[in-house]
Design an enzyme around this catalytic site. Structure first.
Site, PDB file in Angstrom:
ATOM      1  N   HIS A 106       0.789  -1.237   0.000  1.00 39.59           N
ATOM      2  CA  HIS A 106       0.000   0.000   0.000  1.00 39.59           C
ATOM      3  C   HIS A 106       0.823   1.290   0.000  1.00 39.59           C
ATOM      4  O   HIS A 106       0.519   2.232   0.731  1.00 39.59           O
ATOM      5  CB  HIS A 106      -0.961  -0.001   1.199  1.00 39.59           C
ATOM      6  CG  HIS A 106      -2.045  -1.042   1.110  1.00 39.59           C
ATOM      7  ND1 HIS A 106      -2.495  -1.579  -0.071  1.00 39.59           N
ATOM      8  CD2 HIS A 106      -2.790  -1.646   2.091  1.00 39.59           C
ATOM      9  CE1 HIS A 106      -3.457  -2.450   0.157  1.00 39.59           C
ATOM     10  NE2 HIS A 106      -3.649  -2.527   1.465  1.00 39.59           N
ATOM     11  N   HIS A 180      -9.817   2.042  -0.062  1.00 41.50           N
ATOM     12  CA  HIS A 180      -9.770   0.940   0.898  1.00 41.50           C
ATOM     13  C   HIS A 180     -10.900   1.011   1.932  1.00 41.50           C
ATOM     14  O   HIS A 180     -10.710   0.693   3.110  1.00 41.50           O
ATOM     15  CB  HIS A 180      -8.408   0.937   1.594  1.00 41.50           C
ATOM     16  CG  HIS A 180      -7.943  -0.403   2.051  1.00 41.50           C
ATOM     17  ND1 HIS A 180      -8.577  -1.109   3.041  1.00 41.50           N
ATOM     18  CD2 HIS A 180      -6.910  -1.179   1.657  1.00 41.50           C
ATOM     19  CE1 HIS A 180      -7.937  -2.250   3.235  1.00 41.50           C
ATOM     20  NE2 HIS A 180      -6.922  -2.323   2.405  1.00 41.50           N
ATOM     21  N   GLU A 311     -11.570  -3.828  -3.258  1.00 35.24           N
ATOM     22  CA  GLU A 311     -10.637  -2.821  -3.747  1.00 35.24           C
ATOM     23  C   GLU A 311     -10.386  -2.999  -5.236  1.00 35.24           C
ATOM     24  O   GLU A 311      -9.705  -3.933  -5.647  1.00 35.24           O
ATOM     25  CB  GLU A 311      -9.304  -2.954  -3.000  1.00 35.24           C
ATOM     26  CG  GLU A 311      -9.431  -2.983  -1.490  1.00 35.24           C
ATOM     27  CD  GLU A 311      -8.224  -3.639  -0.836  1.00 35.24           C
ATOM     28  OE1 GLU A 311      -7.081  -3.329  -1.197  1.00 35.24           O
ATOM     29  OE2 GLU A 311      -8.421  -4.490   0.049  1.00 35.24           O
TER      30      GLU A 311
END
Ligand code: GLA
Length: 346
Positions: A106, A180, A311
């Site tokens: 991420h 997210h 996602e």
């Protein structure tokens, strides 16, 4: 449609953070903050018109400044994992932070979820929302090139939330952006999501190794726990998925120009339904396997399996997997993604 801007707190560097509350139809609303370009709240009516919070978040900025599992966040520069925090591009090796076991996750230690974006309200006759902009400097978190990013959230009169992303770079760089948000259509903090029904328009998914890096195979879902081609109660085959769902499903062999149907999430208890469509080739289903009882908005406790994420994104570890659709953005080209969340109740 209406939008209100209010002060939400101060970053540790003393910068002001704002919250934008966008009101939709039938009591629905979406709140966004310019720290992390985060979806702080999504409130939607159930089949009886009862409005409830259906996304996980915090009441105050503090929770977002500290470590948290990316509640509502815009994730980048590269969402999901890059194996061993390393990739090659143009004959050069780039090293990123390994912040998830051996892997990069991420966007690194200070990803886009920890950046202060600059927000401006946008309003048309039928839609209302906020555009957030960010400049990610050349070399930030180890990524090459200065990246100009924008994320536009728009809620329309039908309670459709559209997220549109754009990015441009000064040097070739991998880009993979996602949102997210953790969903619990029964209400945030109301318990596990195992009773939700899910369908995903995917006949293949990406099997992963023990550190959650795709093996490179595109496996057929055929009849197993990954087969969401027809609506499936999430709990029904959950026990056969080691650790819980944290997998990328294949929506197409490449990104598409316009959003295509990707997933439908339905909660039989409240009647709430969320339909997701996206231009992205993949969608990661993550069932909150690592949620550990964080105290969130309204003092609610967010325990394991208390919400799920869908996602929209490119495949994990694409920079190291030649057979996956490319995530490299070159100077002169524009990265684009459109993902739509359509809410209803019946
Ligand atoms: C993603 C990953 C998960 C987990 C969460 C954050 O969805 O795929 O494995 O890291 O983010 O906790």
């Amino acid at each position: 449609m209406n939008i209100e801007k209010e002060y939400f707190g101060q970053t540790r560097d003393g910068e002001s953070v704002h919250r934008y509350l966008v009101e939709g139809s039938r009591g629905a609303s979406v709140a966004l903050i310019d720290f992390g370009a985060i979806v702080q709240s999504v409130r939607m009516p159930d089949r009886d018109g009862r409005v409830d919070e259906i996304s996980l978040g915090f009441d105050s900025l503090r929770g977002y400044l500290d470590e948290h599992p990316y509640f509502g966040a815009t994730v980048g520069r590269y969402a999901n994992r890059i194996a061993n925090g390393r990739f090659e591009l143009g004959g050069q090796t780039f090293t990123l932070a390994s912040n998830n076991g051996p892997n990069h996750l991420h966007g690194g230690v200070r990803g886009f979820d920890k950046a202060l974006w600059s927000g401006s309200p946008v309003q048309t006759e039928t839609e209302c929302g906020v555009r957030f902009k960010l400049t990610s400097p050349d070399g930030e978190e180890g990524y090459p090139g200065e990246l100009q990013v924008s994320v536009l959230y728009m809620l329309d009169v039908e309670n459709r939330l559209t997220i549109s992303y754009e990015a441009n770079t000064s040097r070739p760089t991998p880009v993979n952006l996602t949102n997210h948000t953790y969903w619990n259509l029964s209400g945030a903090g109301s318990g596990e999501i195992l009773g939700h029904q899910l369908s995903i328009v995917a006949d293949r998914y990406l099997p992963v190794d023990e550190s959650l890096i795709p093996t490179g195979e595109l496996a057929f879902v055929e009849g197993g726990a990954m087969d969401f081609r027809n609506p499936l109660e999430i709990g029904s085959r959950f026990d056969s998925v080691e650790g819980g769902y944290d997998h990328c499903f294949v929506l197409g062999d490449s990104a598409s120009e316009t959003p295509r149907p990707a997933a439908i999430l339905r909660d039989p208890a409240s009647g709430r339904l969320m339909r997701v469509s996206t231009t992205e080739p993949g969608i990661q289903l993550y069932t909150g396997n690592f949620l550990d009882g964080t105290k969130g908005a309204g003092g609610k406790i967010f325990g394991r399996l208390g919400a799920l994420c869908l996602e929209a994104q490119h495949f994990p570890d694409s920079p190291n997997q030649e057979s996956f659709p490319s995530t490299v953005l070159s100077p002169g080209d524009t990265y684009r993604q459109v993902t739509i969340h359509e809410f209803s109740a019946a």
